[in-house]
Design a protein around this motif. Structure first.
Motif, PDB file in Angstrom:
ATOM      1  N   ALA A 246      -5.271  -5.184   4.474  1.00  0.00           N
ATOM      2  CA  ALA A 246      -4.265  -4.123   4.565  1.00  0.00           C
ATOM      3  C   ALA A 246      -3.087  -4.572   5.416  1.00  0.00           C
ATOM      4  O   ALA A 246      -1.922  -4.267   5.103  1.00  0.00           O
ATOM      5  CB  ALA A 246      -4.889  -2.851   5.137  1.00  0.00           C
ATOM      6  N   ASP A 250       0.986  -4.958   4.005  1.00  0.00           N
ATOM      7  CA  ASP A 250       2.107  -4.184   4.549  1.00  0.00           C
ATOM      8  C   ASP A 250       3.077  -5.024   5.374  1.00  0.00           C
ATOM      9  O   ASP A 250       4.094  -4.522   5.846  1.00  0.00           O
ATOM     10  CB  ASP A 250       1.573  -3.033   5.420  1.00  0.00           C
ATOM     11  CG  ASP A 250       0.872  -1.966   4.597  1.00  0.00           C
ATOM     12  OD1 ASP A 250       1.149  -1.883   3.389  1.00  0.00           O
ATOM     13  OD2 ASP A 250       0.050  -1.220   5.156  1.00  0.00           O
ATOM     14  N   GLY A 316      -2.617  -1.661   0.477  1.00  0.00           N
ATOM     15  CA  GLY A 316      -1.638  -1.354   1.512  1.00  0.00           C
ATOM     16  C   GLY A 316      -1.167   0.091   1.463  1.00  0.00           C
ATOM     17  O   GLY A 316      -1.453   0.830   0.530  1.00  0.00           O
ATOM     18  N   LYS A 317      -0.434   0.473   2.489  1.00  0.00           N
ATOM     19  CA  LYS A 317       0.127   1.828   2.562  1.00  0.00           C
ATOM     20  C   LYS A 317       1.650   1.812   2.455  1.00  0.00           C
ATOM     21  O   LYS A 317       2.241   2.674   1.828  1.00  0.00           O
ATOM     22  CB  LYS A 317      -0.298   2.496   3.871  1.00  0.00           C
ATOM     23  CG  LYS A 317      -1.799   2.738   3.985  1.00  0.00           C
ATOM     24  CD  LYS A 317      -2.152   3.412   5.310  1.00  0.00           C
ATOM     25  CE  LYS A 317      -3.653   3.663   5.416  1.00  0.00           C
ATOM     26  NZ  LYS A 317      -4.015   4.294   6.725  1.00  0.00           N
ATOM     27  N   ASN A 318       2.295   0.848   3.088  1.00  0.00           N
ATOM     28  CA  ASN A 318       3.750   0.727   3.069  1.00  0.00           C
ATOM     29  C   ASN A 318       4.118  -0.700   2.680  1.00  0.00           C
ATOM     30  O   ASN A 318       4.443  -1.533   3.529  1.00  0.00           O
ATOM     31  CB  ASN A 318       4.336   1.079   4.441  1.00  0.00           C
ATOM     32  CG  ASN A 318       3.981   2.486   4.874  1.00  0.00           C
ATOM     33  OD1 ASN A 318       4.416   3.463   4.269  1.00  0.00           O
ATOM     34  ND2 ASN A 318       3.173   2.599   5.912  1.00  0.00           N
TER      35      ASN A 318
END
Length: 396
Positions: A246, A250, A316-318
């Motif tokens: 992760a 990002d 990932g988130k961003n």
């Protein structure tokens, strides 16, 4: 063996020949022992079923496709299968997922040596050490690696077009001409963003909106099943490795500080460097070094990328756009070319071509380079040393 033949015929009936991978036409199928390796989910099984259906049809009893996780092998060995099959007139035996069978390499060697009338084709995880196996298959087997879909293959799959494979030299020398020729048939940005998010693994079509969920499940299988089985990977570290993936997803292209990263996720330096190596072997990450020669197990990568852009969206988130661009370039170019980190710029290809990756406004001077090329996103055609990034998705 009747149940094996029945399953073989069912699989062939359900196999479509509408879209075929480019590797299918490159394999020397006449060889007696052929191995196809690749990451989970890239389409190894489908490609071999297509070969069998195309070459032999559905009713040929001299051909048999078998998955080695079938319950038949709970009471029978691989040698039993080869012996029975050849006595029935068998000529071509396809073994799927050999890494699920204990002592697979020695049994394959014995089949090769004892049954010269039999051609064997096998698939296995990208983690298989075929060339270094105890049975020394390197002198016997032709080994090919199947990657996920290229941008070219994805567009062909979506449109039924027959877009051609391009050579790196031609892209660098004739990119304006080539991009203008291709643009008469399609518009790349109609497909490029979708490809980055969901175009690399062929199973995306089957799962639709659940694709990222399924891709996460594939990652979990690699971390929780394949790595422990084939590399003695400690499953207690799986949550920490997911955290690492992760972080890579990002980050602006990730330059690992091993000491700080180890402290952050709670893994000592030696273990972390070993796991960097395993993740690269399993095709979850791509480790970039300043040289491809003499890389040791405990050598720190200069940069860390996810193996493909789809993983970034799933894990990932961003997601960083610069990271996506570089991941795409490294993934597409690295399949057939050696890529290292140069003193200046993003990538050095085959010790010859220095390439900086960026947006439409990127220039060599901004990158501090006197010469080289720009692989630029958000442009359909280039000029001079500035080449459209999407064009590098046509190398296979």
């Amino acid at each position: 063996m009747q149940e094996l033949f029945s399953l073989h015929q069912k699989l062939l009936r359900n196999t479509s020949l509408d879209f075929q991978r480019s590797l299918l036409a490159s394999i020397r199928w006449e060889n007696r022992l052929i191995g196809i390796t690749g990451a989970r989910g890239v389409g190894k099984t489908t490609m071999l079923l297509q070969y069998l259906k195309k070459q032999f049809g559905e009713g040929d009893s001299t051909v048999l496709f078998v998955s080695l996780d079938h319950f038949w092998f709970s009471a029978n060995s691989l040698l039993d299968l080869a012996d029975q099959f050849t006595k029935m007139g068998g000529k071509v035996l396809v073994l799927d997922e050999v890494h699920k069978y204990p002592d697979w390499s020695r049994q394959l060697k014995n089949i090769y040596d004892f049954y010269p009338e039999l051609k064997v084709i096998f698939t296995g995880s990208s983690l298989l050490e075929i060339l270094n196996s105890a049975a020394d298959l390197s002198r016997r087997a032709l080994i090919y690696q199947l990657s996920g879909l290229s941008l070219r293959e994805y567009i062909n799959l979506e449109t039924d077009l027959k877009l051609p494979i391009l050579k790196m030299e031609d892209i660098l020398d004739r990119h304006v001409e080539l991009s203008n020729e291709l643009l008469t048939g399609f518009r790349p940005f109609q497909y490029f963003k979708d490809y980055l998010k969901k175009g690399y693994y062929p199973f995306s079509r089957a799962f639709g909106e659940l694709y990222e969920q399924q891709l996460t499940a594939v990652v979990n299988l690699v971390l929780e099943v394949e790595l422990p089985q084939l590399r003695k990977f400690d499953v207690a570290y799986v949550p920490k490795i997911k955290q690492l993936l992760a972080i890579i997803a990002d980050s602006v292209p990730f330059v690992p500080n091993v000491t700080k990263l180890g402290q952050k996720i709670g893994i000592n330096r030696t273990t972390l460097l070993t796991y960097f190596h395993y993740l690269d072997q399993s095709k979850l990450t791509k480790n970039l070094y300043q040289s491809t020669e003499g890389i040791s197990l405990l050598q720190k990568p200069s940069k860390l990328y996810l193996e493909n852009t789809n993983l970034a969206f799933a894990l990932g988130k961003n997601v960083d756009i610069g990271n996506l661009r570089e991941t795409f370039f490294l993934n597409q170019v690295g399949y057939h070319h050696k890529v290292v980190l140069p003193p200046k710029g993003d990538f050095l290809i085959n010790k010859s071509w220095n390439i900086e990756v960026g947006g439409a406004g990127k220039s060599l001077s901004k990158a501090g380079l006197d010469s080289g090329f720009i692989a630029a996103d958000d442009i359909e055609t280039g000029f001079g040393s500035k080449i459209p990034l999407w064009l590098f998705g046509f190398l296979y």
